[in-house]
Scaffold this motif. Structure first.
Motif, short mmCIF file in Angstrom:
data_model
loop_
_atom_site.label_atom_id
_atom_site.label_comp_id
_atom_site.label_asym_id
_atom_site.label_seq_id
_atom_site.Cartn_x
_atom_site.Cartn_y
_atom_site.Cartn_z
N LYS A 120 -7.88 -9.36 -4.00
CA LYS A 120 -8.70 -10.57 -4.00
C LYS A 120 -8.13 -11.65 -3.08
N GLN A 121 -6.88 -11.49 -2.66
CA GLN A 121 -6.25 -12.46 -1.77
C GLN A 121 -6.45 -12.13 -0.29
N LEU A 122 -7.01 -10.96 -0.01
CA LEU A 122 -7.13 -10.53 1.38
C LEU A 122 -8.02 -11.47 2.17
N PRO A 123 -7.63 -11.83 3.41
CA PRO A 123 -8.50 -12.62 4.28
C PRO A 123 -9.79 -11.85 4.56
N GLU A 124 -10.85 -12.56 4.76
CA GLU A 124 -12.18 -11.95 4.91
C GLU A 124 -12.22 -10.83 5.97
N PRO A 125 -11.59 -10.96 7.16
CA PRO A 125 -11.68 -9.87 8.14
C PRO A 125 -11.10 -8.54 7.65
N LEU A 126 -10.19 -8.59 6.66
CA LEU A 126 -9.56 -7.36 6.19
C LEU A 126 -10.13 -6.87 4.86
N ALA A 127 -10.92 -7.67 4.19
CA ALA A 127 -11.45 -7.29 2.89
C ALA A 127 -12.28 -6.01 3.01
N GLY A 128 -11.92 -5.02 2.24
CA GLY A 128 -12.62 -3.74 2.27
C GLY A 128 -12.20 -2.83 3.40
N CYS A 129 -11.22 -3.23 4.20
CA CYS A 129 -10.81 -2.44 5.37
C CYS A 129 -9.36 -1.98 5.32
N VAL A 130 -8.65 -2.32 4.24
CA VAL A 130 -7.25 -1.89 4.13
C VAL A 130 -6.99 -1.36 2.73
N GLU A 131 -5.99 -0.49 2.63
CA GLU A 131 -5.47 -0.04 1.34
C GLU A 131 -4.04 -0.55 1.21
N LEU A 132 -3.72 -1.11 0.05
CA LEU A 132 -2.39 -1.65 -0.22
C LEU A 132 -1.62 -0.68 -1.11
N PHE A 133 -0.31 -0.59 -0.91
CA PHE A 133 0.49 0.31 -1.73
C PHE A 133 1.96 -0.05 -1.59
N TYR A 134 2.77 0.56 -2.44
CA TYR A 134 4.23 0.44 -2.35
C TYR A 134 4.79 1.71 -1.74
N ASN A 135 5.88 1.57 -1.01
CA ASN A 135 6.62 2.74 -0.58
C ASN A 135 7.34 3.36 -1.77
N ARG A 136 8.01 4.45 -1.57
CA ARG A 136 8.51 5.25 -2.68
C ARG A 136 9.58 4.56 -3.50
N ASP A 137 10.16 3.48 -2.95
CA ASP A 137 11.14 2.74 -3.76
C ASP A 137 10.49 1.85 -4.80
N ASN A 138 9.12 1.77 -4.77
CA ASN A 138 8.35 0.98 -5.72
C ASN A 138 8.58 -0.53 -5.59
N ARG A 139 9.19 -0.94 -4.49
CA ARG A 139 9.44 -2.37 -4.26
C ARG A 139 8.90 -2.85 -2.91
N THR A 140 8.89 -1.96 -1.93
CA THR A 140 8.52 -2.37 -0.58
C THR A 140 7.02 -2.21 -0.38
N PRO A 141 6.27 -3.33 -0.24
CA PRO A 141 4.81 -3.24 -0.07
C PRO A 141 4.44 -2.83 1.35
N ASP A 142 3.33 -2.14 1.47
CA ASP A 142 2.84 -1.72 2.78
C ASP A 142 1.33 -1.57 2.69
N TYR A 143 0.72 -1.20 3.79
CA TYR A 143 -0.73 -1.06 3.82
C TYR A 143 -1.13 -0.13 4.95
N ARG A 144 -2.37 0.32 4.89
CA ARG A 144 -2.95 1.08 6.00
C ARG A 144 -4.37 0.58 6.24
N PHE A 145 -4.82 0.74 7.47
CA PHE A 145 -6.20 0.39 7.81
C PHE A 145 -7.13 1.55 7.47
N ILE A 146 -8.30 1.23 7.00
CA ILE A 146 -9.36 2.22 6.85
C ILE A 146 -10.15 2.13 8.16
N GLU A 147 -9.68 2.87 9.15
CA GLU A 147 -10.11 2.64 10.53
C GLU A 147 -11.60 2.84 10.77
N PRO A 148 -12.26 3.82 10.16
CA PRO A 148 -13.70 3.96 10.44
C PRO A 148 -14.48 2.68 10.12
#
Length: 545
Positions: A120-148
């Motif tokens: 819900k905090q994502l800026p409008e240009p990215l809303a619905g276009c990225v997936e958020l997740f943690y790396n395997r240490d369960n502390r480091t946040p990261d994301y990927r683009f849903i490129e299509p």
């Protein structure tokens, strides 16, 4: 009578006014390059052009963030263009701001709790276009683009695509990546056209009747004097080759004729053409023009390509290995493009298959490590590729192993043997490799030279200098050759050919470490009774030698 482009006519693609390379196709990477790189160059040049002129008089600044002026009035032309296109760039700059807000403000606040509310905090240009997740240490946040979804958004604007046609009269090319692609003189014609447009295939295929040329010219939006200049880039065809027509004599530059037998042709830099059992392969296409005086004798040029290139094989996503200018010109000839599998839509490693689809290539096949595809008389296998990318997470890279009726040829490109245990393990799976092509630009540029605009913060200078875009040195290269048991070794991908100046700025003398390293490797292989050579301009190599 039919007409085709003259052999010395170049067609330089651009996106948002800058020479097009693969990282300018995905909206997210284009946005950051516009904000963090090209904007600085343009505004600096507009404010103080003399700084750019002074810097470019020094060899060490070649390839740096400076605009090259070759035409009177270039400064005013850049200024007017930059002011006139501000609204076109605005949405992409908003996307860049959104990416930076996500990376620098939103994600650093996440320490392991659920990400659900963060969407819900994502800026409008990215809303619905990225997936958020943690790396395997369960502390480091990261994301990927849903490129299509980004490619289907307003941020992917084909109206920013252009191609500039002009004539060249020598092999030497100015560095193109930092100078806006504009019409600086009446001899240049800049057309706005999507880079995946079939119109470009009509232009590059040639064999156009007068009415066809009129149609293409009109559909490109050219009228009056500009239309006449564009038509002047065409000449009458003189040699018919099957269903299409080529200008000039096929093979006139000294390369083997396209219809001949099995052969390997070194085309320049990392580009190699292979024909086996009538199947054709083209590795890392960067091809020279021709049709002008003072050209290097014996080169393999566009005129020497066959009508059909069955496989284009790209080792990695750098502009001197995946040159859009060449790819667009040969697209109508290409069957399948083979690439390494991408890592997951990150900023530094956007999905190359999607980039190629956006360029109009329909048949693109991704191969993971040690995956193969069958070809008539053999296979193509993707081998692991380490190094060359400054220790950032780039997955889209591989060496290509061609098995041609049992003769194995490896195109290792800029693979750096940073893990000496790798190639013995590879050799255990693929057995003997007869011929190795290996890049030995053993110094390379700092990682920020290419990827800096994508980093959230500037690298420490010492760290940057230590993380470089480089190939193998002598010790690393010799270990590759020995592990694979190669009988023939060819050093290539050194950036020495003059037509590479558009995308590379490499100056060598005999004392340069890359020259010293490659000379040592050639001597090392020859001393053991095997074949070795550092390649330049063009070389015809019989299969298995």
């Amino acid at each position: 009578m039919t007409l085709s482009l003259k052999k010395n006519v170049i067609a330089e693609p651009s996106i948002a006014g800058w020479y097009a390379w693969s990282y300018l196709l995905p909206p997210q990477t284009l946005a950051l390059y516009l904000k963090n790189h090209y904007r600085t160059i343009a505004e600096s040049f507009i404010a103080n052009p003399q700084t750019h002129r002074t810097a470019l008089k020094q060899a060490r600044f070649q390839g740096g963030p400076f605009v090259i002026e070759r035409h009177e009035g270039a400064h005013e032309a850049v200024k007017q263009w930059y002011e006139a296109t501000a609204q076109q760039r605005a949405p992409l700059l908003e996307l860049a701001d959104a990416i930076e807000e996500l990376e620098q403000k939103i994600l650093p606040e996440q320490t392991g709790a659920s990400m659900e509310a963060v969407y819900k905090q994502l800026p409008e240009p990215l809303a619905g276009c990225v997936e958020l997740f943690y790396n395997r240490d369960n502390r480091t946040p990261d994301y990927r683009f849903i490129e299509p979804l980004l490619y289907s958004s307003p941020y992917f604007d084909r109206g920013l695509h252009q191609v500039r046609f002009s004539e060249v009269h020598a092999d030497d090319r100015d560095f193109a990546l930092t100078t806006p692609v504009l019409e600086y003189s009446p001899e240049q014609v800049l057309v706005t056209v999507p880079l995946d447009s079939a119109l470009l295939d009509d232009v590059f295929r040639g064999g156009l009747g007068a009415d066809d040329l009129d149609r293409v010219t009109a559909e490109l939006g050219l009228r009056g004097e500009r239309a006449e200049v564009f038509k002047g880039f065409f000449e009458e065809d003189t040699v018919e080759t099957g269903a299409t027509v080529e200008t000039g004599a096929t093979g006139a530059t000294g390369a083997a004729p396209p219809g001949g037998g099995d052969v390997i042709e070194y085309v320049g830099h990392a580009c190699v053409f292979v024909r086996h059992r009538g199947t054709t392969f083209l590795v890392d296409p960067v091809i020279s023009y021709s049709g002008y005086s003072r050209e290097a004798d014996g080169r393999f040029t566009f005129a020497d390509l066959p009508e059909r290139v069955d496989y284009v094989m790209i080792t990695h996503n750098h502009q001197d290995h995946m040159l859009l200018e060449t790819l667009l010109k040969i697209r109508h000839r290409v069957g399948t493009v083979l690439i390494a599998k991408s890592s997951g839509s990150s900023l530094v490693d956007p999905n190359l298959k999607r980039v190629l689809h956006a360029l109009g290539f329909a048949d693109v096949v991704e191969l993971d490590d040690m995956d193969s595809v069958r070809t008539p008389g053999g296979t193509v296998t993707a081998l692991p590729f380490l190094g060359e990318h400054g220790d950032i997470r780039i997955r889209t890279k591989c060496g290509w192993l061609l098995d041609l009726d049992g003769k194995r040829v490896l195109f290792a490109a800029d693979s750096t043997n940073v893990s000496p245990e790798l190639y013995p393990r590879v050799a255990a799976l693929v057995d003997h490799v007869d011929t190795v092509f290996i890049g030995m630009e053993s110094v390379g540029a700092p990682v920020s030279w290419l990827y800096g605009p994508l980093f959230p913060e500037r690298l420490d200078r010492k760290v940057d200098a230590g993380r470089r875009l480089k190939g193998s040195n002598f010790e690393q290269g010799a270990a590759i050759v020995d592990a694979l048991g190669a009988d023939s070794v060819y050093v290539y991908a050194m950036g020495q050919e003059p037509w590479l100046g558009a995308v590379m700025c490499v100056e060598y003398d005999e004392a340069h470490p890359a020259m010293v390293d490659s000379d040592k490797l050639v001597a090392y292989v020859r001393d053991s009774g095997r074949t070795a050579k550092r390649l330049y301009l063009h070389e015809t190599i019989a299969l298995g030698t």
